[in-house]
Design an enzyme around this catalytic site. Sequence first.
Site, PDB file in Angstrom:
ATOM      1  N   HIS A  15      -8.074   7.651  -6.297  1.00 58.56           N
ATOM      2  CA  HIS A  15      -6.873   7.155  -5.624  1.00 58.56           C
ATOM      3  C   HIS A  15      -5.936   8.316  -5.290  1.00 58.56           C
ATOM      4  O   HIS A  15      -5.529   8.494  -4.130  1.00 58.56           O
ATOM      5  CB  HIS A  15      -6.171   6.141  -6.537  1.00 58.56           C
ATOM      6  CG  HIS A  15      -4.916   5.557  -5.963  1.00 58.56           C
ATOM      7  ND1 HIS A  15      -4.889   4.314  -5.382  1.00 58.56           N
ATOM      8  CD2 HIS A  15      -3.659   6.051  -5.857  1.00 58.56           C
ATOM      9  CE1 HIS A  15      -3.648   4.075  -4.937  1.00 58.56           C
ATOM     10  NE2 HIS A  15      -2.885   5.116  -5.228  1.00 58.56           N
ATOM     11  N   GLU A  16      -5.613   9.107  -6.301  1.00 56.72           N
ATOM     12  CA  GLU A  16      -4.677  10.219  -6.069  1.00 56.72           C
ATOM     13  C   GLU A  16      -5.311  11.272  -5.155  1.00 56.72           C
ATOM     14  O   GLU A  16      -4.607  11.919  -4.366  1.00 56.72           O
ATOM     15  CB  GLU A  16      -4.217  10.832  -7.398  1.00 56.72           C
ATOM     16  CG  GLU A  16      -3.499   9.859  -8.333  1.00 56.72           C
ATOM     17  CD  GLU A  16      -2.360   9.068  -7.694  1.00 56.72           C
ATOM     18  OE1 GLU A  16      -1.762   9.555  -6.716  1.00 56.72           O
ATOM     19  OE2 GLU A  16      -2.088   7.940  -8.166  1.00 56.72           O
ATOM     20  N   HIS A  33      -4.563  10.308  -1.682  1.00 60.81           N
ATOM     21  CA  HIS A  33      -3.226  10.769  -1.283  1.00 60.81           C
ATOM     22  C   HIS A  33      -3.266  12.275  -1.009  1.00 60.81           C
ATOM     23  O   HIS A  33      -2.676  12.767  -0.044  1.00 60.81           O
ATOM     24  CB  HIS A  33      -2.215  10.505  -2.400  1.00 60.81           C
ATOM     25  CG  HIS A  33      -1.796   9.071  -2.545  1.00 60.81           C
ATOM     26  ND1 HIS A  33      -1.265   8.343  -1.508  1.00 60.81           N
ATOM     27  CD2 HIS A  33      -1.806   8.223  -3.618  1.00 60.81           C
ATOM     28  CE1 HIS A  33      -0.962   7.111  -1.937  1.00 60.81           C
ATOM     29  NE2 HIS A  33      -1.286   7.021  -3.212  1.00 60.81           N
ATOM     30  N   GLU A  78      -0.764   4.859   1.274  1.00 62.98           N
ATOM     31  CA  GLU A  78      -1.554   4.042   0.342  1.00 62.98           C
ATOM     32  C   GLU A  78      -2.896   3.628   0.961  1.00 62.98           C
ATOM     33  O   GLU A  78      -3.877   3.447   0.252  1.00 62.98           O
ATOM     34  CB  GLU A  78      -0.725   2.818  -0.071  1.00 62.98           C
ATOM     35  CG  GLU A  78      -1.216   2.082  -1.298  1.00 62.98           C
ATOM     36  CD  GLU A  78      -1.069   2.863  -2.605  1.00 62.98           C
ATOM     37  OE1 GLU A  78      -0.476   3.962  -2.598  1.00 62.98           O
ATOM     38  OE2 GLU A  78      -1.559   2.365  -3.626  1.00 62.98           O
TER      39      GLU A  78
HETATM   40 ZN    ZN Z   1      -0.934   5.287  -4.405  1.00 64.22          ZN
END
Ligand code: ZN
Length: 506
Positions: free
Chosen positions: A270-271, A274, A300
Amino acid sequence: MTTTTQDAYSQLVALGREAGLLKSMEGLLGWDQETTMPPGGAEYRATQLALLARLAHERLSSDEMGELISAAESSIDIEADTVEAANVRAWRRDHDRAVKLPSSLVEEQAATASAAQHEWAEARKDSDFRRFLPWLEKTVELTRRQAECYGWAEDGEPWDALAEDYEPGCTAAGVAEVFGPLRDRLKSLLDELMGASVRPSGRLDELELPQDQQMAFVRDVAGNLGFDFTRGRLDRSTHPFCGGSHCDDVRMTTRFHSGMIIDALGSTMHEAGHGLYEQGIPFEHIGTPCGSSVSLGIHESQSRMWENQVGRSRSFWEWCTPRLAGHFGDVVSEIDVEAAYQCANRVAPGFIRVEADEATYNMHIMIRFELERDLMTGNLQPADLPGAWNEKYRDYLGLEVPDDRRGCLQDIHWSMGAIGYFPTYTLGNLYCAQFFDAACEQIPGLVDGFAEGRFSPLLDWLRENIHRHGRRYTAAQLCERVTGRPLSADPLMNYLEGKLRPVHGL
Ligand code: ZN
């Protein structure tokens, strides 16, 4: 203005870049605070961050900035599809919003947020809503004043003015229109899944794995996705996040437990999503609007894509399961592709948003959206929040919330004054699914390639279609450009139904 038109734009860029520089320093100090700063540094760090925030706000709201923007506006075609026009439009918007906020309110909000976060943390520990209530009341009052300073459209409401900070152009009515059909389809999917006879295996998450080996494993995966460790770092923090300074210095964090490797891997992917977005923004635009991201929802969409569409796909596990064995040895010998895939795709309603699976996650967001919308209009009083919260958990997820720690005190957002933020998580899931459908249409064999560790076609596509533009387009424009359609709940629901039904034997 006596300057020539090109001078005006160059001077605007120079002044705007100073505000960007100050923000990049805030990013680094914020990262340091969560990862390596000793607890003793907290008080002075708050002072350092407050100064940087004030200096950036002063530059952005200054008369000089306003004059340079006006001069630049009169010298270029402001509606043109160029970097210059996009930068001037974004600076105009940011400047106009900044000057609407009196600095006394900015300061009072900063001071309240700092104290309220501390009280919230203590209140959450003891599940003591009464302790947090005066701070929530103050925060709601201040954010309503903030909304009034910004103003909202005649047919709009206070929530719209606040959401503009996180998702420009987003309104409560617009969100409700997208969330309505999403809620109905999600509810019937959840009923189906919960009634299914097959329970996916959670065995992988039960295995106890040494945390230093987990770190090596998730770093290996992040690097294979394309995260450039010469321009970024991965560290540990209680709550994973991605921050840092700019595209060549991206700081992301993750977390580990002795078990629950899916959580560590999912958090990291997830990170990394980003981080890949940040690393994909061209250096030449750093410090200007085109050198930053579109919105939290679009950010996101990038994190969710790597975490879910990639990281919870069967192809990914065909590649990743042997890697798991390479890192952890015999401990994981009983885990085959099917077991790992099932573990990554279990669905079960729970109380805690940050631990929620792909399907129930959006229900947590809808609940928060409805509550914060009512707090802003005054239809809900802060004192009545726990009751309203618990009623919605009964209604949406069929759960009896046992205490406020696992209920309305679980999230930090409202204590920070971040009202209007939550829907960006679900908007991110929606954008993500729609973008990913477009990627699959345009890149032959995309998903099959994950099984061989071929992730670069997806990353290249995201770089070309999304990352390199920075804030050049609004979220709605970007969505139309990339997918040819306005945002819809259908791609996400088709994806969830198509994947989760077979995992649960339906
Ligand atoms: Zn996030």
